[in-house]
Design a protein around this motif. Structure first.
Motif, short mmCIF file in Angstrom:
data_model
loop_
_atom_site.label_atom_id
_atom_site.label_comp_id
_atom_site.label_asym_id
_atom_site.label_seq_id
_atom_site.Cartn_x
_atom_site.Cartn_y
_atom_site.Cartn_z
N GLY A 92 0.66 -1.31 -0.11
CA GLY A 92 0.08 0.14 -0.08
C GLY A 92 0.75 1.18 0.12
O GLY A 92 1.86 1.21 0.10
N PRO A 93 0.13 2.45 -0.17
CA PRO A 93 0.80 3.69 -0.23
C PRO A 93 1.87 4.04 0.94
O PRO A 93 2.92 4.54 0.94
N ALA B 30 4.09 7.58 -3.36
CA ALA B 30 3.06 6.61 -3.00
C ALA B 30 2.11 6.74 -4.24
O ALA B 30 1.03 5.92 -4.28
N ALA B 31 2.30 7.50 -5.26
CA ALA B 31 1.24 7.57 -6.13
C ALA B 31 1.13 6.40 -7.03
O ALA B 31 -0.05 5.95 -7.26
N ALA B 32 2.13 5.61 -7.36
CA ALA B 32 1.86 4.59 -7.94
C ALA B 32 1.19 3.37 -7.29
O ALA B 32 0.37 2.72 -7.99
N VAL C 154 -3.75 0.54 -6.15
CA VAL C 154 -4.96 -0.03 -5.04
C VAL C 154 -6.13 0.07 -5.76
O VAL C 154 -6.99 -0.52 -5.69
N GLY C 155 -6.30 1.47 -6.21
CA GLY C 155 -7.60 1.62 -7.07
C GLY C 155 -7.66 1.16 -8.35
O GLY C 155 -9.05 0.39 -8.45
N LEU C 156 -6.99 0.81 -9.13
CA LEU C 156 -7.23 0.16 -10.48
C LEU C 156 -7.01 -1.31 -10.41
O LEU C 156 -8.08 -2.29 -10.75
N PHE D 38 -10.60 -2.02 -8.94
CA PHE D 38 -11.34 -2.22 -10.22
C PHE D 38 -11.13 -3.59 -11.07
O PHE D 38 -11.96 -4.36 -10.94
N PHE D 39 -9.86 -3.74 -11.27
CA PHE D 39 -9.66 -4.85 -12.27
C PHE D 39 -9.85 -6.18 -11.61
O PHE D 39 -10.64 -6.99 -12.20
#
Length: 705
Positions: free
Chosen positions: A109-110, A177-179, A184-186, A190-191
């Motif tokens: 995680g971030p 942390a952006a990547a 986490v989101g995609l 999501f995927f």
């Protein structure tokens, strides 16, 4: 000295002899090393199992004897371990990081990315965090993508080499942390969720006989629509503008509910779709049904921050809410999102370290009630359960054991193992269940499974009169579930909570049906729904319909049930309305379902059991010798012949509509549930024969409610 020994031996502090080093030679690490080598780069590889690294030797790849040798061999180190923690453990002993760039490609995680960057900075190492957005087979292709964040200088220096791994790669931010946030989101949110939903849906479609070729072609069309819709959704969430003239939340919810019912009937679990239905219904409950799908975003469904929260009950410090009256706020606004809790960080960390729950010791709250007594008996018959604790309050006249025995006798429950059952003089409405502190601690250390059937059934009191005992009481149970050892909690809710669907429903004055009791069940069911999504607590919400007598004895509380009071009116006036019958579940079937679900390796978080074969009131008319009429005529006849107080109380609402509301949600049952018990005619005949109906016509002189 062999050639292999020459290849892996380098003195400490040696200058870089390879273009890159890959730490970790699993499927992805192997693909990375081979892609770099194929592009002409020299690569040093290391793995905790040396044979995996040695298997890659040749073609520009050299195995390292130690992780330190690998790191010192290159100015670019690609760490491809399973987690951030493993990466740090492996690299901790390494010294000699001269002018090295560390690229971490582990999952996490971030916050972990930020922590590893701090660790790297302390060693004067430039750091990039990377998220791989493809499979090992795709590495080295122009379509493959790895997203990087962190030091832009490090990216610039090694951009060409990193692009050789994945041609569509890019550096998105200096914020390390952006990547990980994007991952986490995609990839996670999501995927993975979308692919899980697709597996469920594709399985259903293929099981129904649709050809795989047709499914594949149709899937591509659906993905084209999804591509456009996701672009519109991202724009709407960013702008906060959720209005739409296309498909609203209500539109999606109706489609999803219908699909869920069909898939469940076909034997599919459809858990991903069920989660979507829960989210859509939460948005509907919040009054957002006429807006677009994107309204379910963070701005509409608020997740409270721990620093802004307070407890609803001092007996449950593990759960924090937006305010100490968050439940009252949720009811006042008809907004289930106001009930969304956050698990206190201390509690989450503590529970993560607790021993896993077993299934040998059960605790039943409300064991002296109709459902509770049958459940205690069923649990005692389960071979793997050795002790069943039962909370029963003592009275001046009777001990807990005597009260439990009376209830078992009342409902003619004979099949139970008395040697496994231990009654406790305790009270679920009190702190620590009213037990001495050490007795409470010992109980928490022993119990694996908690079943809470305890509740008031007084429909004449308001929500605030029930709040301390039965909402805070559930919070006490949840606190107990997170102490000493992890426990699975099963809560007996009610389909009556579906009376509250739209904001207007929450504005109704209290009545026999829209009662404080049903509001209490709505609050508790929504709270457990949020906790099931969070995953820190192991919970099952059973949304029970009317629980009637067992399939063999047929005894239940009788006229204490509103349904039998309605049938009593119909029997007295000789007419019943021609609508659907009330959904029900026999108590022995329910007790078996609650038991078998709780002892599963992965209990279902939600159950909604009901007679699988519907019936209508014509069956009751046949059994009782009544004529049928529409609801309006039935209500008029009851008003003419029955005391007004009784009609105003029991028939205050359109019961036909309420039955349709509670019968509408699809059943939620384990795939292996045996429904052969359902013989509506036999069971209803037995139930009707056991209820002591009275003649409630006014002229009969019978007492009224």
């Amino acid at each position: 000295m062999t050639m292999l020994e020459i290849a892996v031996t380098e003195p400490d502090g040696a200058s870089a002899s390879h273009d890159a080093a890959v730490i970790g030679c699993g499927a992805m690490g192997t693909a990375l090393a081979r892609a770099l080598a194929a592009s002409g780069y020299s690569v040093m590889v290391w793995n905790r199992t040396p044979a995996r690294a040695e298997a890659l030797a040749g073609d520009n790849i050299s195995p390292a004897r130690s992780v330190g040798d690998a790191v010192r061999s290159s100015s670019l180190v690609l760490a491809c371990m399973s987690t951030y923690g493993v990466t740090r453990t492996v690299l901790e002993p390494v010294t000699g990081w001269q002018e090295t760039v560390l690229v971490n490609l582990a999952s996490g995680g971030p916050e972990e990315a930020e922590e590893l960057e701090r660790w790297a900075v302390q060693r004067r190492v430039e750091y990039l965090d990377g998220v791989i957005g493809c499979f090992p087979r795709d590495i080295g292709s122009s379509e493959a993508m790895i997203v990087f964040s962190g030091s832009s200088a490090a990216w610039s220096r090694h951009e060409q080499m990193l692009l050789s791994l994945a041609g569509a790669s890019r550096h998105i931010s200096d914020q390390v942390a952006a990547a990980s946030v994007l991952n986490v989101g995609l990839a996670g949110g999501f995927f993975t969720a979308a692919l899980s939903a697709y597996v469920e849906s594709a399985t259903y479609v293929l099981d129904q006989g649709v050809k795989a070729e047709v499914l594949r072609e149709s899937t591509l069309l659906a993905i084209d629509t999804l591509r456009q819709t996701t672009q519109e959704t991202a724009t709407a969430i960013a702008s906060g503008e959720h209005e739409t003239d296309q498909a609203t939340v209500e539109t999606y919810a109706e489609l999803a509910r219908s699909a869920l019912a069909v898939m469940r009937k076909a034997g599919q679990g459809a858990q991903a779709l069920a989660g979507a239905v829960d989210n859509l219904e939460a948005a509907e409950a919040a009054g957002l049904g006429r807006l677009g799908f994107s309204v379910q975003s963070r701005g509409a469904v608020k997740t409270p921050k721990e620093t802004e929260n307070s407890v609803l009950s001092v007996d449950c410090p593990s759960l924090l809410f937006n305010g100490k009256f968050a439940d009252v706020d949720a009811l006042s606004r008809g907004d289930a999102t106001a009930l969304r809790p956050v698990v206190a960080s201390e509690a989450r960390e503590r529970m993560a370290g607790l021993p896993a729950a077993g299934s040998e010791v059960a605790l039943v709250l409300g064991g002296n009630g109709f459902v509770g007594a049958h459940l205690v008996a069923r649990l005692s018959r389960e071979p793997g359960i050795r002790t069943v604790f039962v909370i029963v309050r003592a009275t001046a006249e009777h001990t807990p054991e005597q009260r439990l025995a009376q209830t078992l006798d009342q409902y003619r429950v004979a099949d139970f193992d008395r040697g496994k059952i231990e009654a406790l003089d305790a009270d679920p409405t009190k702190t620590c269940f009213g037990l001495p502190p050490r007795r409470y601690e010992v109980l928490a250390e022993k119990v694996d499974l908690v079943f809470t059937c305890a509740s008031s059934t007084d429909y004449t009191v308001g929500y605030l009169d029930l709040r301390d005992a039965w909402v805070k009481g559930l919070l006490r149970v949840l606190q107990f579930a997170g102490e000493a050892r992890r426990k699975h909690v099963t809560y007996l809710g009610s389909v009556g909570s579906y009376f509250y669907r739209r904001p207007a429903d929450f504005l109704r004055p209290d009545s026999w049906w829209y009662s404080g009791y049903v509001q209490m069940k709505w609050v508790n069911s929504r709270l457990l729904g949020w906790l099931a999504r969070d995953g820190a607590f192991s919970v099952t919400l059973c949304e029970a319909p009317y629980v009637l007598g067992s399939t063999t004895v047929g005894l239940d509380p009788g006229r204490y049930y509103s349904w039998w009071r309605i049938i009593e009116i119909a029997r007295s006036i000789g007419v019943i309305w021609d609508g659907p019958g009330m959904g029900y579940i026999p108590v022995d079937v329910l007790a078996d379902l609650l038991t078998t679900n709780a002892i599963r390796h992965s209990p279902l978080p939600r159950l909604l059991p009901r007679n699988p074969t519907p019936y209508d009131n014509q069956l009751l008319a046949d059994l009782l010798g009544l004529r049928t009429a529409d609801w309006t005529e039935f209500k008029a006849e009851a008003t003419r012949l029955v005391h007004p107080d009784r009609v105003r109380t029991v028939l205050a609402e359109n019961i036909d509509e309420l039955i349709r509301v509670t019968n509408a949600p699809p059943d939620v049952l384990p795939a292996d549930h045996d429904s052969s018990w359902c013989d509506n005619r036999r069971l209803m005949q037995m139930y009707l024969g056991n209820v002591e109906f009275r003649d409630v016509r006014t002229e009969a002189g019978a007492p009224h409610v």
